[in-house]
Scaffold this motif. Sequence first.
Motif, PDB file in Angstrom:
ATOM      1  N   UNK A 146       0.850  -1.236   0.008  1.00 15.21           N
ATOM      2  CA  UNK A 146       0.102  -0.065   0.022  1.00 15.21           C
ATOM      3  C   UNK A 146       0.901   1.463   0.056  1.00 15.21           C
ATOM      4  N   UNK A 147       1.872   1.133   1.061  1.00 15.01           N
ATOM      5  CA  UNK A 147       2.852   2.272   0.867  1.00 15.01           C
ATOM      6  C   UNK A 147       3.321   2.288  -0.673  1.00 15.01           C
ATOM      7  N   UNK A 148       3.799   1.498  -1.224  1.00 18.41           N
ATOM      8  CA  UNK A 148       4.657   1.578  -2.666  1.00 18.41           C
ATOM      9  C   UNK A 148       3.551   2.325  -3.550  1.00 18.41           C
ATOM     10  N   UNK A 149       2.155   1.507  -3.384  1.00 19.75           N
ATOM     11  CA  UNK A 149       1.226   2.067  -4.316  1.00 19.75           C
ATOM     12  C   UNK A 149       0.841   3.639  -4.294  1.00 19.75           C
ATOM     13  N   UNK A 150       0.887   4.189  -2.814  1.00 22.02           N
ATOM     14  CA  UNK A 150       0.676   5.283  -2.645  1.00 22.02           C
ATOM     15  C   UNK A 150       1.880   6.266  -3.068  1.00 22.02           C
ATOM     16  N   UNK A 151       2.953   5.728  -2.961  1.00 21.86           N
ATOM     17  CA  UNK A 151       4.139   6.515  -3.472  1.00 21.86           C
ATOM     18  C   UNK A 151       4.070   6.789  -5.013  1.00 21.86           C
ATOM     19  N   UNK A 152       3.707   5.492  -5.720  1.00 24.85           N
ATOM     20  CA  UNK A 152       3.601   5.601  -7.284  1.00 24.85           C
ATOM     21  C   UNK A 152       2.300   6.553  -7.586  1.00 24.85           C
ATOM     22  N   UNK A 153       1.340   6.557  -6.744  1.00 22.15           N
ATOM     23  CA  UNK A 153       0.143   7.482  -7.083  1.00 22.15           C
ATOM     24  C   UNK A 153       0.478   8.626  -6.707  1.00 22.15           C
ATOM     25  N   UNK A 154       1.383   9.217  -5.966  1.00 21.98           N
ATOM     26  CA  UNK A 154       1.763  10.468  -5.757  1.00 21.98           C
ATOM     27  C   UNK A 154       2.608  11.003  -6.910  1.00 21.98           C
ATOM     28  N   UNK A 155       3.440  10.091  -7.286  1.00 23.76           N
ATOM     29  CA  UNK A 155       4.255  10.486  -8.490  1.00 23.76           C
ATOM     30  C   UNK A 155       3.557  10.742  -9.728  1.00 23.76           C
ATOM     31  N   UNK A 156       2.375   9.824  -9.664  1.00 27.34           N
ATOM     32  CA  UNK A 156       1.558   9.884 -11.176  1.00 27.34           C
ATOM     33  C   UNK A 156       0.757  11.306 -10.946  1.00 27.34           C
ATOM     34  N   UNK A 157       0.196  11.594  -9.719  1.00 33.01           N
ATOM     35  CA  UNK A 157      -0.531  12.880  -9.272  1.00 33.01           C
ATOM     36  C   UNK A 157       0.349  14.042  -9.935  1.00 33.01           C
ATOM     37  N   UNK A 158       1.736  14.024  -9.226  1.00 32.14           N
ATOM     38  CA  UNK A 158       2.425  15.209  -9.533  1.00 32.14           C
ATOM     39  C   UNK A 158       2.698  15.323 -11.053  1.00 32.14           C
ATOM     40  N   UNK A 159       2.856  14.362 -11.778  1.00 29.96           N
ATOM     41  CA  UNK A 159       3.086  14.118 -13.098  1.00 29.96           C
ATOM     42  C   UNK A 159       1.804  14.905 -14.056  1.00 29.96           C
ATOM     43  N   UNK A 160       0.523  14.373 -13.404  1.00 32.98           N
ATOM     44  CA  UNK A 160      -0.679  14.799 -14.016  1.00 32.98           C
ATOM     45  C   UNK A 160      -0.652  16.345 -13.523  1.00 32.98           C
ATOM     46  N   UNK A 161      -0.686  16.900 -12.586  1.00 36.46           N
ATOM     47  CA  UNK A 161      -0.699  18.156 -12.194  1.00 36.46           C
ATOM     48  C   UNK A 161       0.290  19.179 -12.885  1.00 36.46           C
ATOM     49  N   UNK A 162       1.656  18.429 -13.148  1.00 33.84           N
ATOM     50  CA  UNK A 162       2.502  19.388 -14.082  1.00 33.84           C
ATOM     51  C   UNK A 162       1.873  19.287 -15.496  1.00 33.84           C
ATOM     52  N   UNK A 163       1.465  18.239 -16.081  1.00 34.96           N
ATOM     53  CA  UNK A 163       0.877  18.296 -17.356  1.00 34.96           C
ATOM     54  C   UNK A 163      -0.214  19.286 -17.321  1.00 34.96           C
TER      55      UNK A 163
END
Length: 280
Positions: A146-163
């Motif tokens: 769950x921690x790893x999924x959260x980390x990946x989700x945060x990275x994906x969210x940051x990428x989406x926010x930048x886009x």
Amino acid sequence: MIIVDAFPVPYSSFVTSYGTYGKCEDCEKPVHSTAKINGKRICAVCKKRNHPNFDLEAEAKREPIPKFVDSDAAFKCPAKRCSAKKLSFCEFYVGSCCSTALNREVSEVEENEECLLMHKIYQKSRRDVVSSYDKWLDADRAYSRAELNEKNARKALEKAEKEIADAAEKFTTEKTKHDEAIKWQSKVQKRLFLTVKAVTEGVISDTEPAKKKSKRAEVNEKLQCKVCSSPFDVEHPEAILASCGHRACTNCLMKLEEKECPAVGCGARFSEDKIIKVLD
């Protein structure tokens, strides 16, 4: 000899509720577990003593052998200073509610039976520890995932926010360019109209009266529509064809089935985007 604060085999005076499986209906005692035999709840001791052949008879009749179910009775601690009243059978026997109960003396009368029962409870507690450890490991692995999924989700969210931010910036920039292009087109259109008008009307010479009159007639003719012969006004707005420079009212040009210049001898083909509306 039974000591007041000691824990002998649970007596009825310590029972606050027998529940469904906590009382043997043969010996009338609160017991560790019971099975349903001949319609009654029976403990293991009474089954062995009073119904020794019950399992064989059940197998012969192809009936299921009854399973013992742990007691769901509730007990109160016999220690005077302890207020526990909803202890399970095992909690009552172990004395988990207070130090007096845990460090009790063992009754000489029941010491063998209590040793056997405590050993059984201990074995079950060991199995529970192993089971809980396995469950804890599973939970730990699930937590790590769950921690790893959260980390990946945060990275994906940051990428989406930048886009999103980049897209918003690009949208603003392109919209500004589009607005400027519209303003530039308007200026070019106005200048084109003035240029076409100057070319088509020509210059009238004051030294040539005949030509001046002819030019005036030509000018008057150019102030009316070539199709409907109506003078250019609000109802018949003037427009110029960019392809040939001839004029007519916007309404007539838009209604022409064949998009060809209506001027005599011209016939130049045009499209609607080539119709330049004369600005007021």
